[in-house]
Design a protein around this motif. Structure first.
Motif, PDB file in Angstrom:
ATOM      1  N   LYS A   1       0.849  -1.123  -0.063  1.00 48.87           N
ATOM      2  CA  LYS A   1       0.065  -0.023  -0.030  1.00 48.87           C
ATOM      3  C   LYS A   1       0.896   1.288  -0.067  1.00 48.87           C
ATOM      4  CE  LYS A   1      -4.433  -1.231   1.593  1.00 48.87           C
ATOM      5  NZ  LYS A   1      -5.656  -0.676   2.043  1.00 48.87           N
ATOM      6  N   VAL A   2       0.517   1.972  -0.918  1.00 50.26           N
ATOM      7  CA  VAL A   2       1.643   3.277  -1.321  1.00 50.26           C
ATOM      8  C   VAL A   2       0.509   4.628  -1.400  1.00 50.26           C
ATOM      9  CG1 VAL A   2       3.311   2.034  -2.092  1.00 50.26           C
ATOM     10  CG2 VAL A   2       1.532   2.980  -3.686  1.00 50.26           C
ATOM     11  N   ASP A   3       0.826   5.804  -1.148  1.00 50.03           N
ATOM     12  CA  ASP A   3       0.074   6.861  -1.430  1.00 50.03           C
ATOM     13  C   ASP A   3       0.191   7.103  -2.735  1.00 50.03           C
ATOM     14  OD1 ASP A   3      -0.480   7.685   1.379  1.00 50.03           O
ATOM     15  OD2 ASP A   3       1.324   8.306   1.676  1.00 50.03           O
ATOM     16  N   LEU A   4      -0.816   7.653  -3.507  1.00 50.58           N
ATOM     17  CA  LEU A   4      -0.862   7.863  -4.959  1.00 50.58           C
ATOM     18  C   LEU A   4       0.269   8.957  -5.274  1.00 50.58           C
ATOM     19  CD1 LEU A   4      -2.081   7.417  -7.446  1.00 50.58           C
ATOM     20  CD2 LEU A   4      -3.722   9.223  -7.034  1.00 50.58           C
ATOM     21  N   ASP A   5       0.761  10.034  -4.283  1.00 50.72           N
ATOM     22  CA  ASP A   5       1.630  11.006  -4.665  1.00 50.72           C
ATOM     23  C   ASP A   5       3.009  10.237  -4.817  1.00 50.72           C
ATOM     24  OD1 ASP A   5      -0.031  12.831  -5.059  1.00 50.72           O
ATOM     25  OD2 ASP A   5       0.186  13.743  -2.708  1.00 50.72           O
ATOM     26  N   PHE A   6       3.191   9.358  -3.903  1.00 52.64           N
ATOM     27  CA  PHE A   6       4.487   8.833  -3.810  1.00 52.64           C
ATOM     28  C   PHE A   6       4.652   7.806  -5.260  1.00 52.64           C
ATOM     29  CE2 PHE A   6       6.835   4.749  -3.015  1.00 52.64           C
ATOM     30  CZ  PHE A   6       8.252   5.263  -2.762  1.00 52.64           C
ATOM     31  N   PHE A   7       3.533   7.337  -5.432  1.00 51.77           N
ATOM     32  CA  PHE A   7       3.433   6.267  -6.767  1.00 51.77           C
ATOM     33  C   PHE A   7       3.838   6.718  -8.056  1.00 51.77           C
ATOM     34  CE2 PHE A   7       1.073   4.270 -10.094  1.00 51.77           C
ATOM     35  CZ  PHE A   7       1.472   3.163 -10.183  1.00 51.77           C
ATOM     36  N   LYS A   8       3.189   8.162  -8.133  1.00 46.25           N
ATOM     37  CA  LYS A   8       3.436   8.983  -9.309  1.00 46.25           C
ATOM     38  C   LYS A   8       4.768   9.337  -9.616  1.00 46.25           C
ATOM     39  CE  LYS A   8      -0.969  11.044  -9.357  1.00 46.25           C
ATOM     40  NZ  LYS A   8      -1.867  12.125  -9.520  1.00 46.25           N
ATOM     41  N   ASN A   9       5.615   9.235  -8.465  1.00 43.18           N
ATOM     42  CA  ASN A   9       7.191   9.451  -8.816  1.00 43.18           C
ATOM     43  C   ASN A   9       7.918   8.260  -8.686  1.00 43.18           C
ATOM     44  OD1 ASN A   9       6.854  12.343  -8.423  1.00 43.18           O
ATOM     45  ND2 ASN A   9       6.483  12.143  -6.317  1.00 43.18           N
ATOM     46  N   VAL A  10       7.487   7.224  -8.717  1.00 43.74           N
ATOM     47  CA  VAL A  10       8.302   5.910  -8.907  1.00 43.74           C
ATOM     48  C   VAL A  10       8.583   5.667 -10.218  1.00 43.74           C
ATOM     49  CG1 VAL A  10       8.168   3.318  -8.484  1.00 43.74           C
ATOM     50  CG2 VAL A  10       7.258   4.933  -6.786  1.00 43.74           C
ATOM     51  N   VAL A  11       9.880   5.326 -10.489  1.00 42.27           N
ATOM     52  CA  VAL A  11      10.293   4.803 -11.638  1.00 42.27           C
ATOM     53  C   VAL A  11      10.243   3.393 -11.793  1.00 42.27           C
ATOM     54  CG1 VAL A  11      12.273   5.158 -13.504  1.00 42.27           C
ATOM     55  CG2 VAL A  11      11.705   6.885 -11.907  1.00 42.27           C
ATOM     56  N   PHE A  12       9.887   2.790 -13.017  1.00 43.13           N
ATOM     57  CA  PHE A  12       9.605   1.296 -13.112  1.00 43.13           C
ATOM     58  C   PHE A  12      10.721   0.931 -14.194  1.00 43.13           C
ATOM     59  CE2 PHE A  12       5.870   1.964 -11.084  1.00 43.13           C
ATOM     60  CZ  PHE A  12       5.690   0.841 -10.258  1.00 43.13           C
ATOM     61  N   THR A  13      11.433  -0.129 -14.074  1.00 42.62           N
ATOM     62  CA  THR A  13      12.707  -0.575 -14.846  1.00 42.62           C
ATOM     63  C   THR A  13      12.015  -1.951 -15.443  1.00 42.62           C
ATOM     64  OG1 THR A  13      14.209   0.300 -13.413  1.00 42.62           O
ATOM     65  CG2 THR A  13      14.945  -1.489 -15.090  1.00 42.62           C
ATOM     66  N   HIS A  14      12.426  -2.146 -16.835  1.00 42.98           N
ATOM     67  CA  HIS A  14      11.919  -3.312 -17.404  1.00 42.98           C
ATOM     68  C   HIS A  14      12.581  -4.424 -16.629  1.00 42.98           C
ATOM     69  CE1 HIS A  14      12.426  -6.367 -20.942  1.00 42.98           C
ATOM     70  NE2 HIS A  14      10.963  -6.229 -20.707  1.00 42.98           N
ATOM     71  N   LEU A  15      12.026  -5.646 -16.272  1.00 43.33           N
ATOM     72  CA  LEU A  15      12.575  -6.825 -15.827  1.00 43.33           C
ATOM     73  C   LEU A  15      12.503  -7.857 -16.770  1.00 43.33           C
ATOM     74  CD1 LEU A  15      13.487  -8.281 -13.347  1.00 43.33           C
ATOM     75  CD2 LEU A  15      11.355  -8.986 -12.907  1.00 43.33           C
ATOM     76  N   TYR A  16      11.391  -7.986 -17.476  1.00 43.08           N
ATOM     77  CA  TYR A  16      11.560  -9.319 -18.400  1.00 43.08           C
ATOM     78  C   TYR A  16      10.223  -9.223 -19.381  1.00 43.08           C
ATOM     79  CZ  TYR A  16      11.289 -14.046 -19.932  1.00 43.08           C
ATOM     80  OH  TYR A  16      11.320 -15.111 -20.841  1.00 43.08           O
ATOM     81  N   SER A  17      10.283  -9.493 -20.425  1.00 46.46           N
ATOM     82  CA  SER A  17       9.088  -9.484 -21.624  1.00 46.46           C
ATOM     83  C   SER A  17       9.188 -10.900 -22.454  1.00 46.46           C
ATOM     84  CB  SER A  17       9.147  -8.415 -22.539  1.00 46.46           C
ATOM     85  OG  SER A  17       8.796  -7.404 -21.633  1.00 46.46           O
ATOM     86  N   ALA A  18       8.223 -11.409 -22.864  1.00 45.33           N
ATOM     87  CA  ALA A  18       8.153 -12.665 -23.699  1.00 45.33           C
ATOM     88  C   ALA A  18       7.068 -12.853 -24.497  1.00 45.33           C
ATOM     89  CB  ALA A  18       8.608 -13.899 -22.821  1.00 45.33           C
TER      90      ALA A  18
END
Length: 142
Positions: free
Chosen positions: A25-42
């Motif tokens: 559970k996170v705050d929406l404001d915090f989530f908006k600043n999180v950077v996501f990195t590609h882990l895997y695709s197939a």
């Protein structure tokens, strides 16, 4: 500003912790600043029964998974389909987002909207900010 390296360090209250259902559970404001990195695709494997048939309409589909650099790790993943549209091949997100993320919602908001619908909308908004087509292409063609 929250410490983005470890959202549990120095903040052991209810706002950034893993819950019993393994969602973070996170705050929406915090989530908006999180950077996501590609882990895997197939790409999904084609069903065996189609290997011996000719001239069958098929779709190229697959999945992708992205993670954060915060702890506990936030994860988002979704299914995609390769489509030929407007004289271009492009990956198109299909179906709901799969994630371990939940958002803190005030009671007024909880009473007004469905929580899962709200989560999906926020996750879709985040995916729209990610340049994911190129990462998937690189991942499945290597």
């Amino acid at each position: 500003m929250q410490n983005k390296k470890d959202i549990n360090m120095g903040n052991h209250d209810k706002y950034h912790t893993a819950s019993v259902d393994y969602r973070v559970k996170v705050d929406l404001d915090f989530f908006k600043n999180v950077v996501f990195t590609h882990l895997y695709s197939a790409a999904h494997a084609e069903p065996e029964e189609l290997h011996f048939q000719g001239g069958v309409i098929t779709a190229i589909t697959g999945y992708t998974e992205w993670v954060s650099q915060v702890s506990p790790v936030l994860s988002i993943g979704w299914d995609w389909e390769l489509r030929y549209e407007n004289a271009n091949c492009q990956y198109v997100k299909i179906g709901p987002v799969f994630s371990n993320i939940a958002f803190h919602m005030d009671e007024n908001l909880q009473n007004e909207i469905d929580e899962e619908e709200y989560v999906q909308r926020q996750l879709d908004n985040k995916i729209a900010e990610i340049d994911w087509n190129e990462k998937i292409f690189q991942s499945i063609t290597q």
